[in-house]
Structures are given as structure tokens and as C-alpha cells.
Design an enzyme around this catalytic site. Structure first.
Site, mmCIF file in Angstrom:
data_model
loop_
_atom_site.group_PDB
_atom_site.id
_atom_site.type_symbol
_atom_site.label_atom_id
_atom_site.label_comp_id
_atom_site.label_asym_id
_atom_site.label_seq_id
_atom_site.Cartn_x
_atom_site.Cartn_y
_atom_site.Cartn_z
ATOM 1 N N ASP A 92 16.464 4.870 -12.987
ATOM 2 C CA ASP A 92 15.433 3.825 -12.954
ATOM 3 C C ASP A 92 15.560 2.868 -14.152
ATOM 4 O O ASP A 92 15.883 3.288 -15.268
ATOM 5 C CB ASP A 92 14.068 4.543 -13.027
ATOM 6 C CG ASP A 92 12.890 3.605 -12.966
ATOM 7 O OD1 ASP A 92 12.688 2.973 -11.924
ATOM 8 O OD2 ASP A 92 12.174 3.505 -13.989
ATOM 9 N N GLU B 57 19.580 1.334 -11.214
ATOM 10 C CA GLU B 57 18.746 0.218 -10.788
ATOM 11 C C GLU B 57 18.855 -0.903 -11.806
ATOM 12 O O GLU B 57 18.401 -0.779 -12.945
ATOM 13 C CB GLU B 57 17.282 0.631 -10.633
ATOM 14 C CG GLU B 57 16.449 -0.475 -10.013
ATOM 15 C CD GLU B 57 15.107 -0.669 -10.675
ATOM 16 O OE1 GLU B 57 14.879 -0.077 -11.741
ATOM 17 O OE2 GLU B 57 14.277 -1.424 -10.132
HETATM 18 C C1 AAO Z 1 2.080 -0.013 -13.565
HETATM 19 C C2 AAO Z 1 1.194 -1.252 -13.462
HETATM 20 C C3 AAO Z 1 1.378 -2.125 -14.697
HETATM 21 C C4 AAO Z 1 1.058 -1.307 -15.946
HETATM 22 C C5 AAO Z 1 2.010 -0.105 -15.968
HETATM 23 C C6 AAO Z 1 1.776 0.799 -17.158
HETATM 24 O O1 AAO Z 1 1.570 -1.986 -12.284
HETATM 25 O O2 AAO Z 1 0.479 -3.224 -14.615
HETATM 26 O O3 AAO Z 1 1.226 -2.093 -17.098
HETATM 27 O O4 AAO Z 1 1.821 0.677 -14.791
HETATM 28 O O5 AAO Z 1 0.473 1.274 -17.150
HETATM 29 C C7 AAO Z 1 6.559 0.835 -10.968
HETATM 30 C C8 AAO Z 1 5.656 -0.321 -10.519
HETATM 31 C C9 AAO Z 1 4.921 -0.942 -11.702
HETATM 32 C C10 AAO Z 1 4.186 0.146 -12.467
HETATM 33 C C11 AAO Z 1 5.249 1.127 -12.968
HETATM 34 C C12 AAO Z 1 4.651 2.225 -13.841
HETATM 35 O O6 AAO Z 1 6.459 -1.306 -9.910
HETATM 36 O O7 AAO Z 1 3.990 -1.886 -11.206
HETATM 37 O O8 AAO Z 1 3.457 -0.423 -13.552
HETATM 38 O O9 AAO Z 1 5.878 1.743 -11.837
HETATM 39 O O10 AAO Z 1 3.658 2.897 -13.146
HETATM 40 C C13 AAO Z 1 11.368 -4.869 -13.406
HETATM 41 C C14 AAO Z 1 12.370 -3.809 -13.857
HETATM 42 C C15 AAO Z 1 12.711 -2.832 -12.746
HETATM 43 C C16 AAO Z 1 11.436 -2.267 -12.145
HETATM 44 C C17 AAO Z 1 10.616 -3.455 -11.620
HETATM 45 C C18 AAO Z 1 9.332 -3.005 -10.949
HETATM 46 O O11 AAO Z 1 13.541 -4.439 -14.299
HETATM 47 O O12 AAO Z 1 13.492 -1.781 -13.266
HETATM 48 O O13 AAO Z 1 10.263 -4.287 -12.718
HETATM 49 N N1 AAO Z 1 11.702 -1.277 -11.090
HETATM 50 C C19 AAO Z 1 11.658 0.138 -11.474
HETATM 51 C C20 AAO Z 1 11.049 0.981 -10.367
HETATM 52 C C21 AAO Z 1 9.564 0.650 -10.256
HETATM 53 C C22 AAO Z 1 8.829 1.084 -11.516
HETATM 54 C C23 AAO Z 1 9.644 0.908 -12.739
HETATM 55 C C24 AAO Z 1 10.912 0.428 -12.722
HETATM 56 C C25 AAO Z 1 9.087 1.452 -13.997
HETATM 57 O O14 AAO Z 1 11.722 0.741 -9.162
HETATM 58 O O15 AAO Z 1 8.986 1.263 -9.119
HETATM 59 O O16 AAO Z 1 7.653 0.290 -11.671
HETATM 60 O O17 AAO Z 1 9.492 2.813 -14.015
HETATM 61 C C26 AAO Z 1 12.444 -9.927 -12.510
HETATM 62 C C27 AAO Z 1 13.471 -9.128 -13.307
HETATM 63 C C28 AAO Z 1 13.437 -7.654 -12.893
HETATM 64 C C29 AAO Z 1 12.011 -7.127 -12.971
HETATM 65 C C30 AAO Z 1 11.124 -7.994 -12.075
HETATM 66 C C31 AAO Z 1 9.683 -7.478 -12.058
HETATM 67 O O18 AAO Z 1 12.857 -9.962 -11.149
HETATM 68 O O19 AAO Z 1 14.768 -9.636 -13.030
HETATM 69 O O20 AAO Z 1 14.270 -6.893 -13.745
HETATM 70 O O21 AAO Z 1 11.994 -5.779 -12.503
HETATM 71 O O22 AAO Z 1 11.146 -9.334 -12.550
HETATM 72 O O23 AAO Z 1 9.170 -7.538 -13.329
HETATM 73 C C32 AAO Z 1 12.948 -13.095 -8.382
HETATM 74 C C33 AAO Z 1 14.009 -13.076 -9.469
HETATM 75 C C34 AAO Z 1 14.115 -11.670 -10.058
HETATM 76 C C35 AAO Z 1 12.745 -11.275 -10.581
HETATM 77 C C36 AAO Z 1 11.787 -11.297 -9.402
HETATM 78 C C37 AAO Z 1 10.407 -10.864 -9.799
HETATM 79 O O24 AAO Z 1 13.367 -12.300 -7.306
HETATM 80 O O25 AAO Z 1 15.261 -13.435 -8.904
HETATM 81 O O26 AAO Z 1 15.064 -11.611 -11.128
HETATM 82 O O27 AAO Z 1 11.707 -12.626 -8.884
HETATM 83 O O28 AAO Z 1 9.931 -11.749 -10.767
#
Ligand code: AAO
Length: 512
Positions: A212, A248
Site C-alpha cells: 500500500d 500501489e
Molecule cells: C481516512 C480519511 C481521512 C483521514 C484519515 C486518517 O478519509 O480524511 O485523514 O483516514 O484519519 C484509505 C482511504 C482514505 C483513508 C485511509 C485511512 O482512501 O480516505 O483516510 O484509508 O483510513 C493517495 C495515495 C494512495 C492512496 C490514495 C487513497 O497515494 O496510496 O491516496 N491509496 C492507498 C489505499 C487507500 C488508503 C491508503 C492508501 C492509506 O488504496 O485505500 O486510504 O493507507 C493524487 C495522487 C495519488 C493520491 C490521490 C488521492 O491522485 O497522485 O497518489 O493517492 O491524489 O489523494 C487524478 C490525478 C491523480 C490524483 C487523482 C486524485 O486522477 O491524475 O494523480 O486525480 O486527486
């Protein structure tokens, strides 16, 4: 000496690109949030008999338990310790599931959350899946143990301590992702604890890991950790087998950090794949199916040998992560079957099928207000078991896309054509296409708004074949369409654009 080290590193990396699926098996299914007991049953009653290569399971270690929102799916991505008890079951149930799945040839790949612990606002107490006490405010996780020394706060240069700009590689790796306490993976002690956690799973018999949030970890730190991993358990894998690693990294092409920085360590999730395939099947932005003649690296995706591909994943099927509105999920079943069918028919990458649960979607201004909702659960928050209906579908809110006849049969198609080249391409310059896999399989799509009526060269031996989309071969009859292939390999295909599933697939084992 340098050459030797390079060879060793390369050897290490290449070996961890191999999913170690058993002969005749290839596709991975992500049984998102399933209980271990249900996965074990599914391996024996369905995945083993139908040629699935492996299961990606939800994070098996102790996680936070949240009240507000109530037990969100994403609490599993907030570790409290590396004890193996979670919403999906106990360590014993995990061990039993790994054994039972391995015994029927189905590998287990663990979703490893090693970049961080729980959110900074996680509070203090025993609201954790094994009841371990912790204090997020003090960064105190005695059940590992991790203390404040083991986190990155002194390295992060942003005022908030959070990632504020994805254009700054130092922030992305040394600051908190959405407030998640960021582990100091450059420390030998922390690397040791993470490797110990992963090795305990390898010794139990898992075949590898979905790692992850790799974008948020330095490749050098990951190289060190992966280098500490044991070889796979020789009870089920040949000696010297390295764990399969797929990382990932969301890279749609415009950020400071790119997926290729991780290729030497293992495979990487190719998020461009699902985003583009969704756009093509939705016929958005002028995209046409006929443009996919050079699908794969020709579309700018990463090298075939480095890719894990998927139509949707647990994040982007609910608006998290990346891929946007083009992502085709089970909520659009007709398109989803076509896109998954295309992925499974095409040779590019290691393919992963999403298996979801339904939730009470509530979209306001394009955002799902209920994107946090967890799996089908009892009032006490425990996850419901997966009931199997007489028609082989799942009940109680479990979607089980992997059990849909069209998808299950295309998992088998992928196995039957394994190793065969992409061949005999045909298109109508619009959204009707066909391609084969050597002389072992052939698939035809009609995604235009008019009937398709063509005679094509399939490359396959003459005979009568069952279409595995509208039905399948049962005994010596086809329960769906039959396709007659002449001795010249040519066959007539008539596909109405109003068909329930406007695509046809035949393969060497669907021949009468
Ligand atoms: C939760 C709450 C938060 C709170 C946190 C801590 O939602 O508000 O602050 O708890 O209390 C998952 C959920 C999260 C959750 C987290 C922990 O999705 O909502 O937070 O569990 O409970 C990034 C990372 C990527 C990650 C993704 C979700 O790089 O690794 O965010 N995925 C993994 C897992 C996921 C998990 C985590 C990681 C954490 O698959 O399930 O989170 O363990 C851009 C960046 C990406 C970034 C995204 C979202 O993407 O490039 O790297 O991913 O933003 O932030 C276009 C662009 C693309 C962009 C996208 C979105 O497509 O081309 O680049 O728009 O903006």
C-alpha cells in the site's frame, strides 16, 4: 564486485515480479473485506475449480475501530499493530484460510500497509481490532512497539506535517498522507519490525504482497525491507521462490514521482489502464474501441512485465485514489463485463478482478456521501458471512463480480490462451473489434449502436465452439450461442447492439 551487486539486485527485483501462480492459473481476485473463513470456503468451492490464480485479501493486521463514521472500510488502512487479528478474523482463521487456499492451488496475496500507522487524530485507548492500547497523539503503539522516535515528523518540512504538494517528492515521502502517522522507514529498527510482520505471513504460506501507498515510501527503504523477506514456504512453493511484490503507485503521468522508480523492486499497479479502458468503453472524449489495436505499452502504459492491471479497484470504485469518473464499476454491469472481458482476453500485465460489496451510494454534486461505508455487517460491527444463492450469485450485499458467468468464464479463457500472442485483429474503424490469442482463443466486441454482422478469421481450428459469454459448454451442449468455425478458420459473428452482453468469446476448451 559492483557487477555482482547489480546482478543480485536485478535478480531480486525480477524474481519479485513473479506471482507464482500454479500451472493453468493466472488471474487474481480482490475479495475486498471478506472474512477469512469465507475466503477459505470460496477457494475450495469456486476459485480452485474455476482456475483462479490467487486472492488479494484485505489488511490482516490489527487496525483502528472507528465510531464516526461507523466502521468505515478504510479503518483497515490505519494499523495499530502487526498482530494478525482484524475485522476479517483471527490469526488462526487466517492461517487456516492460507492453508486451504494453497491446498487447492489458489495463492494468497496480502494487502500490506507499512507506510504508516493510524491517523494522528486516532485518539487514545483500545478501540482496535485486537483491543491493543495505543495513543495516536503521542505516537505510542506499545503492541509493536513503536514510539514517537519511529515516525517521520522531524523529517517533514511542511508546516502542517501533511503532504501539501505532490510535486515535492520529499513531502510525498516524509510527510503524512491524509494525517496518517508516517513511519520512519529509514530506521533499521522500523524496517526490522515491518519485515518481521511480512515474514510472519510468508512463513504461513502467503505468495506475496500488494504494498500500500508505495509512492509515499523511498524506493531505497523498500529495497532494504524487501531484501529482508524470506523465501516462500516450500510446503507450497519451490525452493528459492521470492515473494511476489506489487506496489500501489498512482501515476497517471503528471507528478514528480513516477511508477518507474519502483519497477526494479517488483510490479506496480498501472492506474492508466482502468482509467483509459473506462474512457474507451464509455466512448468518451472521442475514444474508440478500434483505437485499442495497440493496447498496452502502445498506449504509454508501463512495460508488460512490470504491470498489474485492473478495471477498477477498492479506491476508485468509490471515488478515492485515482481514475475519476471514467472508471467502470459493478454499478454499470454491462460495461463492467465488457471491460473486464477485454482485460482478461488481452495478454498485457497480471490481471486483477475486483470483487465488491454494495453500499448505499448517495451522490451529491458528483461526490458519494457514503463512500466510507464498510462491508455488509451485523449491528455489532462484525462482518457478515457471504451467502451463496442457488444460482451461484452472492447475497446479503456482496456483489461477487468474480462469480458472474461472463467474468468467471473469461478467467478460464485467460488460462486457456496463456502464452499465445495477440493476433488476427479486426476492427470497423469504430467500436466493433475482434482479436485472437494464437490458435487458442478469439473474442469479438460490438460497442457500436448498430448490429454487427461479419465473417472473420479466428485463427482457430475448424469446429463448433460454445460462446462463453452468453453461456458455456456443459457436457456436450452449449447453453448459449454456438459459433461455427470453418476449416479455413473463418467464422460468422452476428452481435446485436441490444444484446444483454454484446460480446462473444470462444476458446479451445469451449469446443464441442
Ligand atoms: C481516512 C480519511 C481521512 C483521514 C484519515 C486518517 O478519509 O480524511 O485523514 O483516514 O484519519 C484509505 C482511504 C482514505 C483513508 C485511509 C485511512 O482512501 O480516505 O483516510 O484509508 O483510513 C493517495 C495515495 C494512495 C492512496 C490514495 C487513497 O497515494 O496510496 O491516496 N491509496 C492507498 C489505499 C487507500 C488508503 C491508503 C492508501 C492509506 O488504496 O485505500 O486510504 O493507507 C493524487 C495522487 C495519488 C493520491 C490521490 C488521492 O491522485 O497522485 O497518489 O493517492 O491524489 O489523494 C487524478 C490525478 C491523480 C490524483 C487523482 C486524485 O486522477 O491524475 O494523480 O486525480 O486527486
Amino acid at each position: 564486485m559492483k557487477l555482482f551487486i547489480l546482478a543480485a539486485l536485478l535478480g531480486l527485483g525480477l524474481a519479485q515480479h513473479n506471482p507464482h501462480t500454479k500451472p493453468g492459473r493466472s488471474a487474481i481476485v480482490h475479495l475486498f473485506e471478506w472474512r477469512w473463513a469465507d475466503i477459505a470456503d470460496e477457494c475450495e468451492r469456486f476459485l480452485g475449480p474455476n482456475g483462479f490464480g490467487g486472492v488479494q485479501i484485505s489488511p490482516p493486521n490489527e487496525h483502528i475501530v472507528l465510531e464516526s463514521p461507523w466502521r468505515p472500510w478504510w479503518q483497515r488502512y490505519q494499523p495499530i499493530s502487526y498482530k494478525l487479528c482484524s475485522r476479517s478474523g483471527t490469526e488462526e482463521e487466517l492461517r487456516d484460510m492460507i492453508r486451504r487456499c494453497n491446498n487447492v492451488g489458489v495463492n494468497i496475496y496480502v494487502d500490506a500497509v507499512i507506510n504508516h500507522m493510524c491517523g494522528a487524530g486516532g485518539g487514545e485507548g483500545t478501540h482496535s481490532s485486537c483491543g491493543s492500547w495505543f495513543n495516536a497523539g503521542n505516537k505510542d503503539f506499545p503492541s509493536v512497539p513503536f514510539s514517537s522516535w519511529d515516525f517521520n515528523d522531524n523529517k517533514c518540512r511542511t508546516g502542517s506535517g501533511e503532504i501539501e504538494n505532490y510535486g515535492d517528492i520529499y513531502q510525498v515521502r516524509d510527510c503524512r498522507l491524509v494525517s496518517l502517522l508516517d513511519l520512519a522507514l529509514e530506521k533499521d529498527y522500523v524496517r526490522g519490525k515491518v519485515a518481521e510482520f511480512m515474514n510472519s505471513l510468508i512463513d504461513m504460506g502467503v505468495a506475496g504482497f500488494r504494498v500500500d501507498a508505495c509512492k509515499h515510501m523511498w524506493p531505497g527503504d523498500l529495497a532494504d525491507i524487501y531484501g529482508r523477506l524470506h523465501d516462500l514456504n516450500t510446503k507450497w512453493f519451490s525452493g528459492g521462490s521470492k515473494p511476489f511484490i506489487f506496489q500501489e503507485v498512482i501515476d497517471l503521468g503528471h507528478e514528480a514521482i513516477s511508477a518507474r522508480e519502483y519497477f526494479h523492486l517488483g510490479r506496480v499497479t498501472e492506474f492508466k489502464y482502468g482509467a483509459k479502458l473506462g474512457t474507451v468503453f464509455r466512448r468518451w472524449h472521442g475514444e474508440k474501441l478500434s483505437y485499442t489495436r495497440n493496447w498496452g505499452e502502445g498506449w504509454g502504459f508501463m512495460p508488460h512485465g512490470d504491470a498489474v492491471v485492473f478495471v477498477d479497484n477498492h479506491d476508485n470504485q468509490r471515488g478515492h485514489g485515482a481514475g475519476g469518473a471514467s472508471i467502470v464499476t459493478f454499478w454499470d454491469p454491462r460495461l463492467h463485463k465488457m471491460a473486464v472481458g477485454y482485460m482478461l482476453a488481452h495478454p498485457y500485465g497480471v490481471a486483477r478482478v475486483m470483487s465488491s460489496f454494495r453500499w448505499n451510494r448517495h451522490i451529491v454534486n458528483g461526490k458519494d456521501q457514503n463512500d466510507w461505508m464498510g462491508p455488509p455487517s451485523h449491528k455489532d460491527g462484525s462482518t457478515k458471512s457471504v451467502p451463496i444463492n442457488p444460482d451461484q450469485t452472492c447475497g446479503d450485499g456482496w456483489v461477487c463480480e468474480h462469480r458472474w458467468r461472463q467474468i468467471k468464464n473469461m478467467v478460464i479463457f485467460r488460462n486457456v490462451v496463456d502464452g499465445q500472442p495477440h493476433s488476427n485483429w479486426w476492427d470497423n474503424n469504430s467500436n466493433q473489434v475482434a482479436f485472437g490469442r494464437g490458435n487458442r482463443g478469439f473474442i469479438v466486441f460490438n460497442n457500436d449502436d448498430w448490429e454487427m454482422d461479419v465473417t472473420l478469421n479466428t485463427g482457430m481450428p475448424g469446429g463448433t465452439y460454445c460462446d462463453v459469454i452468453s453461456g458455456q459448454k456443459e457436457g456436450n451442449v452449449c447453453t448459449g450461442k454456438q459459433i461455427q468455425v470453418g476449416d479455413d478458420g473463418r467464422a460468422h459473428f452476428n452481435i446485436s447492439n441490444t444484446d444483454e452482453d454484446p460480446f462473444v468469446a470462444i476458446h479451445a476448451e469451449s469446443k464441442l
